[in-house]
Design a protein around this motif. Sequence first.
Motif, mmCIF file in Angstrom:
data_model
loop_
_atom_site.group_PDB
_atom_site.id
_atom_site.type_symbol
_atom_site.label_atom_id
_atom_site.label_comp_id
_atom_site.label_asym_id
_atom_site.label_seq_id
_atom_site.Cartn_x
_atom_site.Cartn_y
_atom_site.Cartn_z
ATOM 1 N N ALA A 194 25.958 23.938 61.790
ATOM 2 C CA ALA A 194 25.859 25.087 62.693
ATOM 3 C C ALA A 194 25.690 26.387 61.907
ATOM 4 N N ILE A 195 26.419 26.514 60.808
ATOM 5 C CA ILE A 195 26.317 27.715 59.968
ATOM 6 C C ILE A 195 24.926 27.819 59.346
ATOM 7 N N VAL A 196 24.390 26.705 58.867
ATOM 8 C CA VAL A 196 23.045 26.696 58.275
ATOM 9 C C VAL A 196 21.998 27.074 59.324
ATOM 10 N N GLU A 197 22.136 26.525 60.525
ATOM 11 C CA GLU A 197 21.208 26.865 61.614
ATOM 12 C C GLU A 197 21.326 28.350 61.967
ATOM 13 N N ALA A 198 22.541 28.851 62.007
ATOM 14 C CA ALA A 198 22.752 30.263 62.328
ATOM 15 C C ALA A 198 22.148 31.160 61.256
ATOM 16 N N HIS A 199 22.291 30.768 60.000
ATOM 17 C CA HIS A 199 21.734 31.542 58.898
ATOM 18 C C HIS A 199 20.212 31.598 58.985
ATOM 19 N N ALA A 200 19.596 30.464 59.297
ATOM 20 C CA ALA A 200 18.132 30.420 59.434
ATOM 21 C C ALA A 200 17.678 31.288 60.608
ATOM 22 N N ALA A 201 18.392 31.203 61.713
ATOM 23 C CA ALA A 201 18.026 31.998 62.888
ATOM 24 C C ALA A 201 18.175 33.493 62.611
ATOM 25 N N PHE A 202 19.173 33.852 61.809
ATOM 26 C CA PHE A 202 19.426 35.259 61.504
ATOM 27 C C PHE A 202 18.256 35.902 60.776
ATOM 28 N N GLN A 203 17.554 35.151 59.952
ATOM 29 C CA GLN A 203 16.453 35.713 59.170
ATOM 30 C C GLN A 203 15.395 36.352 60.065
ATOM 31 N N LYS A 204 15.223 35.805 61.254
ATOM 32 C CA LYS A 204 14.267 36.388 62.210
ATOM 33 C C LYS A 204 14.965 37.351 63.175
ATOM 34 N N VAL A 255 25.739 35.695 59.363
ATOM 35 C CA VAL A 255 26.454 34.721 60.199
ATOM 36 C C VAL A 255 27.887 35.202 60.435
ATOM 37 N N VAL A 256 28.261 35.304 61.697
ATOM 38 C CA VAL A 256 29.629 35.622 62.106
ATOM 39 C C VAL A 256 30.252 34.355 62.675
ATOM 40 N N THR A 257 31.417 33.978 62.180
ATOM 41 C CA THR A 257 32.136 32.865 62.802
ATOM 42 C C THR A 257 33.253 33.442 63.665
ATOM 43 N N ASN A 311 23.353 39.980 64.569
ATOM 44 C CA ASN A 311 23.893 38.855 63.823
ATOM 45 C C ASN A 311 23.662 37.542 64.564
ATOM 46 N N SER A 312 23.964 36.434 63.904
ATOM 47 C CA SER A 312 24.039 35.125 64.553
ATOM 48 C C SER A 312 25.507 34.692 64.547
ATOM 49 N N ILE A 313 25.837 33.726 65.406
ATOM 50 C CA ILE A 313 27.246 33.388 65.622
ATOM 51 C C ILE A 313 27.457 31.880 65.630
ATOM 52 N N VAL A 314 28.593 31.474 65.050
ATOM 53 C CA VAL A 314 29.116 30.121 65.237
ATOM 54 C C VAL A 314 30.473 30.292 65.913
ATOM 55 N N LEU A 315 30.568 29.776 67.128
ATOM 56 C CA LEU A 315 31.755 29.965 67.959
ATOM 57 C C LEU A 315 32.562 28.677 68.042
ATOM 58 N N LYS A 316 33.855 28.780 67.650
ATOM 59 C CA LYS A 316 34.778 27.669 67.870
ATOM 60 C C LYS A 316 35.774 28.092 68.931
ATOM 61 N N PRO A 317 35.609 27.566 70.155
ATOM 62 C CA PRO A 317 36.516 27.955 71.235
ATOM 63 C C PRO A 317 37.870 27.285 71.121
ATOM 64 N N LEU A 342 23.209 31.519 68.671
ATOM 65 C CA LEU A 342 24.540 31.176 69.167
ATOM 66 C C LEU A 342 24.754 29.677 69.052
ATOM 67 N N ASN A 343 25.783 29.283 68.330
ATOM 68 C CA ASN A 343 26.143 27.880 68.155
ATOM 69 C C ASN A 343 27.586 27.696 68.596
ATOM 70 N N ILE A 344 27.871 26.598 69.318
ATOM 71 C CA ILE A 344 29.195 26.410 69.915
ATOM 72 C C ILE A 344 29.722 25.041 69.508
#
Length: 477
Positions: A45-55, A145-147, A171-177, A202-204
């Motif tokens: 999820a963090i890797v995906e968020a990092h890639a998405a953040f570049q754009k 990336v913001v967690t 930013n992009s986000i990885v959310l742990k509810p 946004l990743n959950i």
Amino acid sequence: MKKKWQLWIGGKWREAKSYEPLNNPHTEEELTQIGQAEPADAIEAIVEAHAAFQKFRDYPAHARAKILAKAATIMEERSEECAKIIALEGAKSIRNAREEISRTVQTYRFSAEAAKSNYGERIPMDAAEGGENRFGFTKRTPLGVVTAITPFNFPFNLVAHKVGPAIAAGNSIVLKPAEQTPLSSLFLAEVFKEAGLPDGVLNIIPGKGDVLSEALTTHPHVKKVTFTGSVEVGHLIQQQAGFRKLTLELGSNSPFIIDEGVDIDKIIERSVMGAFSYNGQVCISIQRIYVHQSLYEAFLERFVARTKQLVAGSPMDEKTNITAVISKKSLERLQEWLEEAVQEGAKLECGGKVKGNVMKPAVLTNVNRDSKVFRNEVFGPIVCIFPFDTLDEAIEDANDSRYGLNSGFISPSLERAFYAAERLETGGVIINDIPTYRIDNMPYGGWKDSGVGREGVKYAMNEMMEEKFISIKTSDE
């Protein structure tokens, strides 16, 4: 409702290796199965968020604002569905759940506005010798990336206070509810997909905090960690995160001081609400009430009488005030602390009885200052009431705490109000109202063990960005 919920990573539902049942705290019936993320899922999820953040970092402010505004509109249109999710998974009364959704919509709208209001400042370079013929300014840039690790008690709105500002900032986000209330967060996958948020922003990932914490706080792509929860977990996250930017919204045991000359009939309802709304499972719930000696007996009598009138029942019942606490573990802790306080000399004025997973609201007097119900965060339907003679005595007692999130002070004297506001050791001082008061654009955060950093959309957004200074030499003279 789906029979099972997967993980939301990179804009797609991903199968989890294991699932756990999610039960309704009130009925104990199984609602659904929730995918449990593992460290490898968090890293993905963090890797995906990092890639998405570049754009996404280059998305114009108006585009980010439109996404957030659309998400707010979708939630508003589906507000009753959202409220029922909170009532089912969190056992919050349906009336309180509707109030939360209304605030959540507002939080995303504040975020949309904040996305378009990201200002730097011009620096007067020539104010310093050697600064002639130079132009200086600052700008804020997104971090990456913001967690975000969120609690159960406001599963839509406290998530919004992390997701909204992160998106507003670019930013992009990885959310742990929270483990107890993951549905509210997973619901956002559909909302933001429909709102046009690019995949991966946004990743959950629901799961156990102790399993996912290290990956979410130490991965090289993670630039910011924002957490709302207990002091103990907050200290652990602080150690793990190192030099990353941090926002920690931690515990509290909010004091409320009622000064002499106050019309107590006008504040009983607010006081009871501040102590027992959502069973006291609110970070800024009133835990300690200090009443001037001249008003103490009358206030206590009215407060206890109104507390006894609170209706315990199903979260879905419109008349319900008190519902099941979030878990049996929490209920057992509350019972233990209450019994211990009584053994140490406290008088139980009312409440404390348990039926099912519901505890009747408890009012304590003559509480030993070393009791857990005084020293720790109760996070349940227990309140302690004390008399005081002088204002300094009340302030000193209110400050006798490791916590410092919100405090409340009510008085007919403006002079005494300012006196108290200057001396109360809390991040927020609410004058002429309860400390439980919060709106979603005000700065919100604590002193001492109540945490570091500030939320409130604009303030959270600023903490999710870096400030860069730029200087341009305009002439060779």
